[in-house]
Design a protein around this motif. Structure first.
Motif, PDB file in Angstrom:
ATOM      1  N   HIS A 681       5.453  59.816   7.570  1.00 16.17           N
ATOM      2  CA  HIS A 681       5.371  58.477   7.003  1.00 16.17           C
ATOM      3  C   HIS A 681       6.437  58.347   5.923  1.00 16.17           C
ATOM      4  CE1 HIS A 681       1.470  57.828   8.983  1.00 16.17           C
ATOM      5  NE2 HIS A 681       1.206  59.088   8.654  1.00 16.17           N
ATOM      6  N   HIS A 682       7.027  57.156   5.843  1.00 15.92           N
ATOM      7  CA  HIS A 682       8.104  56.943   4.879  1.00 15.92           C
ATOM      8  C   HIS A 682       8.045  55.507   4.385  1.00 15.92           C
ATOM      9  CE1 HIS A 682      12.168  57.402   3.115  1.00 15.92           C
ATOM     10  NE2 HIS A 682      12.301  56.137   3.461  1.00 15.92           N
ATOM     11  N   ILE A 683       8.216  55.326   3.078  1.00 12.22           N
ATOM     12  CA  ILE A 683       8.270  53.988   2.478  1.00 12.22           C
ATOM     13  C   ILE A 683       9.457  53.952   1.517  1.00 12.22           C
ATOM     14  CG2 ILE A 683       7.096  52.273   1.060  1.00 12.22           C
ATOM     15  CD1 ILE A 683       4.440  53.452   1.917  1.00 12.22           C
ATOM     16  N   HIS A 684      10.243  52.922   1.620  1.00 13.52           N
ATOM     17  CA  HIS A 684      11.318  52.732   0.652  1.00 13.52           C
ATOM     18  C   HIS A 684      11.515  51.253   0.370  1.00 13.52           C
ATOM     19  CE1 HIS A 684      13.645  52.458   4.495  1.00 13.52           C
ATOM     20  NE2 HIS A 684      14.289  51.515   3.827  1.00 13.52           N
ATOM     21  N   ALA A 685      12.098  50.967  -0.777  1.00  6.53           N
ATOM     22  CA  ALA A 685      12.396  49.590  -1.185  1.00  6.53           C
ATOM     23  C   ALA A 685      13.902  49.413  -1.251  1.00  6.53           C
ATOM     24  CB  ALA A 685      11.763  49.280  -2.542  1.00  6.53           C
ATOM     25  N   ALA A 686      14.355  48.206  -0.953  1.00  2.00           N
ATOM     26  CA  ALA A 686      15.776  47.851  -1.068  1.00  2.00           C
ATOM     27  C   ALA A 686      15.900  46.689  -2.039  1.00  2.00           C
ATOM     28  CB  ALA A 686      16.348  47.480   0.293  1.00  2.00           C
ATOM     29  N   LEU A 687      16.777  46.842  -2.995  1.00  7.52           N
ATOM     30  CA  LEU A 687      17.066  45.774  -3.951  1.00  7.52           C
ATOM     31  C   LEU A 687      18.542  45.444  -3.814  1.00  7.52           C
ATOM     32  CD1 LEU A 687      15.143  47.181  -7.042  1.00  7.52           C
ATOM     33  CD2 LEU A 687      14.352  45.466  -5.405  1.00  7.52           C
ATOM     34  N   GLY A 688      18.828  44.196  -3.438  1.00  9.92           N
ATOM     35  CA  GLY A 688      20.209  43.843  -3.173  1.00  9.92           C
ATOM     36  C   GLY A 688      20.594  42.497  -3.727  1.00  9.92           C
ATOM     37  N   VAL A 689      21.898  42.302  -3.837  1.00  8.74           N
ATOM     38  CA  VAL A 689      22.446  40.994  -4.192  1.00  8.74           C
ATOM     39  C   VAL A 689      23.531  40.661  -3.185  1.00  8.74           C
ATOM     40  CG1 VAL A 689      21.926  41.117  -6.653  1.00  8.74           C
ATOM     41  CG2 VAL A 689      24.088  42.023  -5.803  1.00  8.74           C
ATOM     42  N   SER A 690      23.668  39.381  -2.915  1.00  8.56           N
ATOM     43  CA  SER A 690      24.706  38.888  -2.013  1.00  8.56           C
ATOM     44  C   SER A 690      25.715  38.104  -2.832  1.00  8.56           C
ATOM     45  CB  SER A 690      24.095  38.005  -0.927  1.00  8.56           C
ATOM     46  OG  SER A 690      25.087  37.433  -0.111  1.00  8.56           O
ATOM     47  N   ALA A 691      26.972  38.552  -2.795  1.00  3.62           N
ATOM     48  CA  ALA A 691      28.038  37.872  -3.530  1.00  3.62           C
ATOM     49  C   ALA A 691      28.612  36.749  -2.671  1.00  3.62           C
ATOM     50  CB  ALA A 691      29.137  38.850  -3.903  1.00  3.62           C
ATOM     51  N   PRO A 692      28.875  35.573  -3.246  1.00  2.20           N
ATOM     52  CA  PRO A 692      29.331  34.406  -2.462  1.00  2.20           C
ATOM     53  C   PRO A 692      30.807  34.482  -2.104  1.00  2.20           C
ATOM     54  CG  PRO A 692      29.156  33.807  -4.770  1.00  2.20           C
ATOM     55  CD  PRO A 692      28.659  35.225  -4.670  1.00  2.20           C
ATOM     56  N   THR A 693      31.166  35.440  -1.252  1.00  2.00           N
ATOM     57  CA  THR A 693      32.559  35.591  -0.828  1.00  2.00           C
ATOM     58  C   THR A 693      32.898  34.718   0.378  1.00  2.00           C
ATOM     59  OG1 THR A 693      31.864  37.533   0.448  1.00  2.00           O
ATOM     60  CG2 THR A 693      32.792  37.921  -1.739  1.00  2.00           C
ATOM     61  N   GLY A 694      31.895  34.154   1.044  1.00  2.76           N
ATOM     62  CA  GLY A 694      32.149  33.268   2.177  1.00  2.76           C
ATOM     63  C   GLY A 694      32.518  31.869   1.718  1.00  2.76           C
ATOM     64  N   ASP A 695      33.459  31.254   2.381  1.00  4.19           N
ATOM     65  CA  ASP A 695      33.944  29.920   2.029  1.00  4.19           C
ATOM     66  C   ASP A 695      32.887  28.871   2.360  1.00  4.19           C
ATOM     67  OD1 ASP A 695      35.433  27.680   1.439  1.00  4.19           O
ATOM     68  OD2 ASP A 695      37.096  28.147   2.789  1.00  4.19           O
ATOM     69  N   VAL A 696      32.554  28.011   1.395  1.00  3.81           N
ATOM     70  CA  VAL A 696      31.615  26.916   1.637  1.00  3.81           C
ATOM     71  C   VAL A 696      32.286  25.559   1.459  1.00  3.81           C
ATOM     72  CG1 VAL A 696      29.551  28.223   1.058  1.00  3.81           C
ATOM     73  CG2 VAL A 696      30.812  27.030  -0.764  1.00  3.81           C
ATOM     74  N   GLY A 697      33.620  25.560   1.369  1.00  2.00           N
ATOM     75  CA  GLY A 697      34.354  24.302   1.199  1.00  2.00           C
ATOM     76  C   GLY A 697      35.232  23.974   2.382  1.00  2.00           C
ATOM     77  N   ILE A 698      34.870  24.457   3.573  1.00  5.78           N
ATOM     78  CA  ILE A 698      35.695  24.221   4.750  1.00  5.78           C
ATOM     79  C   ILE A 698      35.607  22.757   5.160  1.00  5.78           C
ATOM     80  CG2 ILE A 698      36.074  24.852   7.160  1.00  5.78           C
ATOM     81  CD1 ILE A 698      34.822  27.544   6.548  1.00  5.78           C
ATOM     82  N   LYS A 699      36.762  22.184   5.438  1.00  6.85           N
ATOM     83  CA  LYS A 699      36.811  20.775   5.798  1.00  6.85           C
ATOM     84  C   LYS A 699      37.198  20.594   7.260  1.00  6.85           C
ATOM     85  CE  LYS A 699      37.699  19.135   1.123  1.00  6.85           C
ATOM     86  NZ  LYS A 699      38.575  18.311   0.230  1.00  6.85           N
ATOM     87  N   LEU A 700      36.774  19.475   7.781  1.00  5.47           N
ATOM     88  CA  LEU A 700      36.979  19.149   9.190  1.00  5.47           C
ATOM     89  C   LEU A 700      37.640  17.795   9.273  1.00  5.47           C
ATOM     90  CD1 LEU A 700      36.218  19.530  12.290  1.00  5.47           C
ATOM     91  CD2 LEU A 700      34.154  18.259  11.745  1.00  5.47           C
ATOM     92  N   ARG A 701      38.619  17.686  10.139  1.00  8.01           N
ATOM     93  CA  ARG A 701      39.213  16.374  10.348  1.00  8.01           C
ATOM     94  C   ARG A 701      38.252  15.541  11.182  1.00  8.01           C
ATOM     95  NH1 ARG A 701      43.902  14.029  14.036  1.00  8.01           N
ATOM     96  NH2 ARG A 701      43.553  11.910  13.376  1.00  8.01           N
ATOM     97  N   ARG A 702      37.332  14.910  10.462  1.00 12.02           N
ATOM     98  CA  ARG A 702      36.281  14.165  11.141  1.00 12.02           C
ATOM     99  C   ARG A 702      36.360  12.667  10.864  1.00 12.02           C
ATOM    100  NH1 ARG A 702      31.109  16.646   8.134  1.00 12.02           N
ATOM    101  NH2 ARG A 702      30.015  15.181   9.456  1.00 12.02           N
ATOM    102  N   ASN A 703      37.362  12.238  10.113  1.00 12.07           N
ATOM    103  CA  ASN A 703      37.485  10.814   9.792  1.00 12.07           C
ATOM    104  C   ASN A 703      38.935  10.513   9.460  1.00 12.07           C
ATOM    105  OD1 ASN A 703      37.956  11.673   7.112  1.00 12.07           O
ATOM    106  ND2 ASN A 703      35.748  11.751   6.742  1.00 12.07           N
ATOM    107  N   HIS A 704      39.188   9.307   8.997  1.00 13.32           N
ATOM    108  CA  HIS A 704      40.554   8.906   8.672  1.00 13.32           C
ATOM    109  C   HIS A 704      40.754   8.732   7.182  1.00 13.32           C
ATOM    110  CE1 HIS A 704      41.614   7.290  12.931  1.00 13.32           C
ATOM    111  NE2 HIS A 704      41.517   8.584  12.856  1.00 13.32           N
ATOM    112  N   LEU A 705      39.942   9.419   6.392  1.00 12.05           N
ATOM    113  CA  LEU A 705      40.144   9.382   4.961  1.00 12.05           C
ATOM    114  C   LEU A 705      41.351  10.234   4.598  1.00 12.05           C
ATOM    115  CD1 LEU A 705      36.465   9.825   3.748  1.00 12.05           C
ATOM    116  CD2 LEU A 705      37.758   7.703   3.865  1.00 12.05           C
ATOM    117  N   HIS A 706      41.885  10.005   3.397  1.00  8.89           N
ATOM    118  CA  HIS A 706      42.992  10.841   2.935  1.00  8.89           C
ATOM    119  C   HIS A 706      42.540  12.294   2.838  1.00  8.89           C
ATOM    120  CE1 HIS A 706      46.009   7.767   1.754  1.00  8.89           C
ATOM    121  NE2 HIS A 706      44.945   7.001   1.731  1.00  8.89           N
TER     122      HIS A 706
END
Length: 867
Positions: A681-706
């Protein structure tokens, strides 16, 4: 491009080299950013993972960024993002049997940003004071993905002198001055992804070898398949080696002509290749191309410290050679000197420019010759590489490449490799930044007859020089693992061309490439991987591939390297809560107070993750988990809905994103460990953090705005927030049975990210059971429950929203799944200790927030090796 400034001469290939040559190259490392094979000797089995980031600098200030919807406008490039590329590369080289080796490569590139698509005189985009204008008498107007000059105004149109040099209107609005300056027109596109897989299967004799290979490269608008055949012969006591390689490539282009630009592009030369896509109704341009190649090289060991290699190559390309997104501006100048009423000034006959898709010759013959010298320097135990490459083709391009690097071991496994490289090429015979010809434009057919047989304004066909420099730092660990990091800076300038005569500075640009790589030499580990049994128990079984943090390394100093691939797919019906949702309900309720007109039709997500684990003590493990994402979504029109008149159907095109995701860091702490020969039998805990290295500002040419709108929340590459990720795991076993359970969660540590939103918190619980019919084989079944909250907030800038995927209320819910998996740990032989696993997770029930696309399922596949 056959003559590309990023192509260097072939490096000495260690696995095809004599023992003396291998000794010479053992210390040498090639800068990863140059995308050349590594020059260090690794004869046996290995697995490599590499990530690179390519980023261009800002273009020349005269470059212009196009607007949409036919609205006149010019903006300097700083208002738009230059090209950026995220690349993932993986290689596996394994011995299948005695003398039989297999090499497999996978490459994935995702690029976005603004790229030049045409060139025109800067004077035609300036007003009388020499400034860019959107209302003045001389206005460059651009649209869609292609530029055009539609209306030069009431002052007579584009002006030229008797030698067809462009003229700019002076402040007196009467006279003109010569202005030879040119400017790119840049087009910004939505992100696109290329995926390539290839293999090589080889057989070796004592003094000879033969290999056969092939592969495929896929993009939304381009598909290429290729095959290779190679051979090697050693003689003169293996001091001399001859290599011969043959290749064939068949490529197909199917490019979408932007519906905004199509009214302004003259496609007469390609009318027979223009078709209509049956699914979207958009115009497409199709073409096929074939490439046949051969190369022959000779390597000679000169002494115990020196080797030289020389080679020659030939490639013949036929078929569709054009870039479907490059346009040439043409001006038809009235030859009548009295037409303008101003002495020495000649005007465009119809007051505008005409945009033509470029035309290149249908055949290209290319020749290369290169020589490379490698010298070991015993005094400092270093290796210097010097190379030269000459390129010639029948398009008029002659190119020269000089490069040098110095691989310097520093001791304790460290190596540093600085590198410098110079490249120069002549312009292609048919390169023209723009075209100015005498005569009335006439009809499309008549216009085409007045132009040269071939023409292109692609700056990569111009005359220029390029200088680059970089450095790689590598650390070799004792257990067959090495880490590398590299950086390269590159500058492309017409003034750097050999013998002068390069393109003007409007085409100058620079870029940098940064790389990181993990390399695992499986042969160096030998049977050391058998330690996997020591760490986890020979009969312990393993958790399904989709479960993370299922085990710990139990001894201080242990190390594990792993790779994890996850794929998920959504398709089929739209759901609202637990029930199917019809289009009428989505239109009325899916977009808040507005009416929806789009809904997702299918979505695929791929994730590649590295698992790097180290045990500083027997009760603590540290983990680093970088990941690389790519996603693909297609939309459909909702029945009974109508898109707003101001917004065209850009949503008909598939949406793609890709690049680095969020990076997770964990500490695993052992809480209970009751070992036993037949049970435990084995029990362990994991404590982690996720750093925001992924881009969340990706834009799409979805309209005719500047400013293009943000792509849907679920297509962004990360959360954009720092996240806390705890988990608690229990595992047990008895004889041939194993089982386990895990509770895990994700808590967002910020209320919103930099662009205004935050994904909902996540809670998961899972339990599984496994059976070992053999000591090294485990079959498993498990259940999974997931609870995720709604997305909070919204994008901080105005963003067109066409369907439920653009609203935070349609994210999260309650999901039930059942999984079926199999895992195996190789018990003996060269791959002893390597663990492989695969699991399919099948949705059982969904209770979604808002309106969401039905889930089809997900696949997890893993490889790991502990030592």
């Amino acid at each position: 491009m056959g003559a590309t400034d990023r192509t260097s001469g072939p490096r000495v290939t260690p696995e095809h080299a004599s023992p003396a040559l291998r000794a010479l190259t053992a210390a040498a490392l090639v800068l990863p950013g140059l995308m050349s094979p590594a020059a260090h000797a690794a004869e046996g089995d290995e697995a490599d993972f590499q990530y690179s980031r390519y980023q261009e600098g800002e273009r020349h200030p005269l470059s212009t960024f196009l607007d949409f919807n036919g609205v006149p406008g010019i903006r300097n490039l700083p208002n738009n993002n230059p090209i950026e590329v995220d690349s993932l590369h993986g290689t596996a080289k394994v011995t299948l049997a005695d003398r039989v080796k297999l090499v497999f490569n996978y490459t994935q590139d995702t690029w976005s940003g603004a790229t030049p698509i045409a060139t025109a005189p800067a004077a035609f985009g300036m007003n009388a004071t020499g400034n860019f204008t959107i209302n003045g008498p001389k206005t460059t107007i651009v649209t869609g993905a292609s530029p055009y000059v539609q209306s030069i105004g009431s002052f007579g149109g584009a002006a030229f002198d008797a030698r067809l040099n462009p003229l700019r209107l002076n402040p007196d609005f009467v006279s003109y001055s010569q202005d030879k300056r040119l400017a790119h027109t840049l087009s910004s596109a939505s992100p696109e992804t290329r995926k390539q897989g290839d293999f090589k299967l080889g057989y070796e004799w004592n003094e000879a070898a033969v290999d056969v290979g092939g592969g495929i490269s896929l993009e939304n608008d381009y598909e290429s398949r290729f095959a290779t055949l190679g051979g090697r012969l050693d003689f003169n006591q293996k001091l001399t080696t001859v290599n011969l390689g043959l290749s064939y490539t068949n490529s197909h282009t199917k490019a979408v002509i932007d519906h905004d630009a199509s009214p302004y592009i003259d496609t007469t030369a390609f009318d027979h290749q223009i078709g209509v896509d049956d699914t979207t109704g958009t115009e497409t341009l199709s073409g096929n191309r074939q490439d046949w190649g051969a190369n022959l090289s000779l390597s000679q060991v000169l002494s115990k410290n020196a080797v030289i290699q020389t080679g020659a190559g030939y490639t013949r390309s036929t078929g569709y050679m054009e870039n479907p997104y490059k346009v040439v501006e043409a001006f038809f100048v009235n030859p009548d000197p009295n037409f303008s009423g101003i002495p020495g000034v000649f005007l465009a006959a119809d007051g505008q420019a005409h945009a033509f898709l470029e035309q290149r010759p249908d055949v290209r013959n290319q020749w290369t010759w290169d020589v490379r010298y490698v010298q070991h320097v015993p005094v400092v135990d270093a290796a210097v590489h010097l190379g030269y490459r000459y390129y010639h083709d029948d398009w008029g391009i002659d190119a020269h490449t000089f490069d040098a690097d110095w691989a310097q071991p520093l001791g304790r496994g460290w190596t540093v490799t600085p590198r410098v490289r110079y490249y120069s090429q002549d312009a292609a015979d048919f390169y023209h930044p723009f075209l100015a010809v005498l005569g009335d434009p006439g009809t499309s057919e008549e216009r085409l007859k007045k132009l040269p047989g071939s023409f292109s304004s692609d700056h990569r066909l111009s005359g220029y020089g390029a200088l680059s420099g970089g450095v790689t730092v590598a650390k070799q660990f004792a257990k067959g693992v090495s880490l590398e990091a590299g950086f390269e800076y590159y500058t492309h300038e017409g003034s750097l061309k050999l013998g002068s005569g390069g393109e003007e500075d409007f085409a100058d640009f620079d870029y940098w490439v940064a790389n990181a790589a993990l390399k695992v030499n499986l042969s160096a580990l030998g049977g050391g991987g058998a330690g996997d049994h020591h760490h986890h128990g020979h009969h312990a079984g393993h958790a399904p591939a989709g479960v993370m943090f299922d085990h710990m390394l139990s001894q201080a100093g242990d190390f594990m390297a792993g790779y994890r691939y996850m794929y998920s797919r959504q398709a089929g019906n739209m759901l609202h809560g637990e029930s199917d949702a019809g289009d009428a309900a989505i239109v009325a309720q899916g977009c808040g107070a507005s009416a929806c007109w789009k809904a997702p039709e299918e979505m695929d997500m791929h994730m590649h993750m590295l698992d790097i684990m180290y045990a500083p003590t027997d009760w603590l493990n540290l983990m680093l988990m970088p990941q690389f994402m790519d996603m693909h979504m297609s939309l459909r029109d909702l029945d009974g809905a109508t898109a707003p008149a101001a917004i065209p159907d850009h949503g008909d095109h598939p949406h793609t994103t890709g690049g680095v995701g969020d990076t997770s860091m964990y500490a695993l702490v052992k809480l209970l460990d009751v070992p036993g020969h037949h049970s435990g039998h084995h029990i362990h805990a994991a404590l982690g953090v996720s750093a925001p290295t992924g881009d969340v500002g990706i834009k799409l040419r979805r309209n005719h705005l500047h400013d293009p709108g943000f792509i849907h929340y679920g297509m962004q590459l990360g959360s954009g927030t720092w996240d806390f990720k705890p988990s608690l795991t229990y595992t047990g076993r008895l004889e041939d049975w194993s089982w386990g359970a895990q509770l895990s969660g994700t808590k967002r540590l910020e209320d919103s990210n930099d662009v205004g939103f935050a994904f909902g918190d996540i809670f998961q619980s899972t339990a599984w059971a496994g059976y070992n019919p053999l000591d090294w084989l485990t079959f498993s079944v498990r259940g999974l429950y997931t609870l995720q909250g709604e997305l909070k907030g919204e994008f901080t800038v105005p963003n067109d929203r066409s369907g439920p995927m653009d609203f935070g209320t349609s994210y999260g819910g309650r999901y039930w799944d059942v999984g079926f998996g199999v895992s195996a740990t190789v018990p003996a032989g060269d791959f002893q200790g390597n663990r492989f696993g695969v699991e399919w997770l099948q949705p059982v029930e969904d209770d979604v927030n808002g309106f969401q696309l039905e889930r089809v399922g997900s696949l997890s596949a893993t490889w790991s090796l502990a030592f």
